[in-house]
Design a protein around this motif. Sequence first.
Motif, PDB file in Angstrom:
ATOM      1  N   ILE A 134      11.525  -4.000 -25.471  1.00 27.74           N
ATOM      2  CA  ILE A 134      10.694  -4.169 -24.279  1.00 27.74           C
ATOM      3  C   ILE A 134      11.178  -3.276 -23.138  1.00 27.74           C
ATOM      4  CG2 ILE A 134      10.106  -5.845 -22.473  1.00 27.74           C
ATOM      5  CD1 ILE A 134       9.939  -7.956 -24.742  1.00 27.74           C
ATOM      6  N   ASN A 135      12.485  -3.089 -23.029  1.00 24.75           N
ATOM      7  CA  ASN A 135      13.020  -2.230 -21.965  1.00 24.75           C
ATOM      8  C   ASN A 135      12.634  -0.760 -22.146  1.00 24.75           C
ATOM      9  OD1 ASN A 135      14.220  -4.218 -20.417  1.00 24.75           O
ATOM     10  ND2 ASN A 135      16.195  -4.072 -21.466  1.00 24.75           N
ATOM     11  N   GLN A 154       3.560  -0.159 -16.949  1.00 24.03           N
ATOM     12  CA  GLN A 154       3.545  -1.480 -16.335  1.00 24.03           C
ATOM     13  C   GLN A 154       2.459  -2.281 -17.031  1.00 24.03           C
ATOM     14  OE1 GLN A 154       5.502  -3.200 -14.019  1.00 24.03           O
ATOM     15  NE2 GLN A 154       4.214  -4.848 -14.800  1.00 24.03           N
ATOM     16  N   VAL A 155       2.866  -3.189 -17.885  1.00 21.32           N
ATOM     17  CA  VAL A 155       1.891  -3.965 -18.641  1.00 21.32           C
ATOM     18  C   VAL A 155       1.752  -5.357 -18.047  1.00 21.32           C
ATOM     19  CG1 VAL A 155       2.425  -2.671 -20.749  1.00 21.32           C
ATOM     20  CG2 VAL A 155       3.546  -4.866 -20.332  1.00 21.32           C
ATOM     21  N   ALA A 194      10.119 -12.268 -18.138  1.00 22.43           N
ATOM     22  CA  ALA A 194       8.818 -12.226 -17.458  1.00 22.43           C
ATOM     23  C   ALA A 194       8.987 -11.916 -15.972  1.00 22.43           C
ATOM     24  CB  ALA A 194       8.090 -13.554 -17.645  1.00 22.43           C
ATOM     25  N   LEU A 195      10.005 -12.515 -15.371  1.00 20.28           N
ATOM     26  CA  LEU A 195      10.275 -12.264 -13.953  1.00 20.28           C
ATOM     27  C   LEU A 195      10.713 -10.817 -13.741  1.00 20.28           C
ATOM     28  CD1 LEU A 195      10.586 -13.327 -11.059  1.00 20.28           C
ATOM     29  CD2 LEU A 195      12.908 -14.042 -11.682  1.00 20.28           C
ATOM     30  N   GLU A 196      11.628 -10.340 -14.580  1.00 14.35           N
ATOM     31  CA  GLU A 196      12.137  -8.969 -14.448  1.00 14.35           C
ATOM     32  C   GLU A 196      11.032  -7.928 -14.615  1.00 14.35           C
ATOM     33  OE1 GLU A 196      15.194  -8.556 -17.339  1.00 14.35           O
ATOM     34  OE2 GLU A 196      16.687  -9.709 -16.201  1.00 14.35           O
ATOM     35  N   LYS A 197      10.141  -8.158 -15.563  1.00 17.02           N
ATOM     36  CA  LYS A 197       9.097  -7.176 -15.884  1.00 17.02           C
ATOM     37  C   LYS A 197       7.811  -7.417 -15.093  1.00 17.02           C
ATOM     38  CE  LYS A 197      11.636  -5.106 -18.890  1.00 17.02           C
ATOM     39  NZ  LYS A 197      12.171  -3.740 -18.605  1.00 17.02           N
TER      40      LYS A 197
END
Length: 259
Positions: free
Chosen positions: A29-30, A35-36, A72-75
């Motif tokens: 994911i990283n 930006q999804v 979820a918060l980070e992304k």
Amino acid sequence: MQHLKLALIQTDIVWQNAAQNRALYTKKINKVQDQVDIFILPEMFSTGFSMHPEGIAETMQGETLSWMKKLALEKNAAICGSIIISEENKYYNRFLFVKPSGEVEIYDKRHLFSLAGEEKVYAQGNEKLLIVYKDWKICPLVCYDLRFPVWSRNVEDFDVLVYVANWPKIRVVAWDSLLKARAIENLCYVVGVNRVGVDANNYEYSGHSATYNCLGEKLTHSTPNHEGIEIVELQKEHIAKTRNKLNFLNDKDLFEVKN
């Protein structure tokens, strides 16, 4: 929001090793530069499709859900997929949809895979879920649910059907055909995310993760038998134009699903 960008994560799964799987997903994911809005993982993404939940099932306060909330918060994106949950002395194949805010919505798999004895191990879910996220209405279902069009029927006026799966290679023609059919009959986007690799029971999985639009046209083309992440952007305008022109949902049968 008129557009919704998804990341379909087609991956192998380390057998019954949630910590190792979480680490691998984090790396994958990283690497996503876009930006999804939603990252979609397969069915039982932390363990593989195991009929032995003892010792590997987690609670709703467990490490995998905590990891999903943190990511979820980070992304600033939702993350979803199903894991094995233990609750009130029962086991569930539970789909989790985690929003950046930390809010969690759940769907317990209704159609348990009797060919593998899933119904003998896991409790059946009886409630369909409609997720509203960024003004999109999303209906999540799990693997074997795909074979049952009545349960998948668009009576809630949803925009997207999402199926997460461990669907074996030997029956992948059915996977391909049914995803397309669900899109056509429901006049909605359909997204299917399946795993690849070979599990501990020697079942082989070839992926075939895909996205179809309301007309059954394929929008993504994952490489069979290979890990990969596909990015796709859904458009509200396509749904509106298709439904306004065809109006097929206006002629649908009325029915009641009994638990």
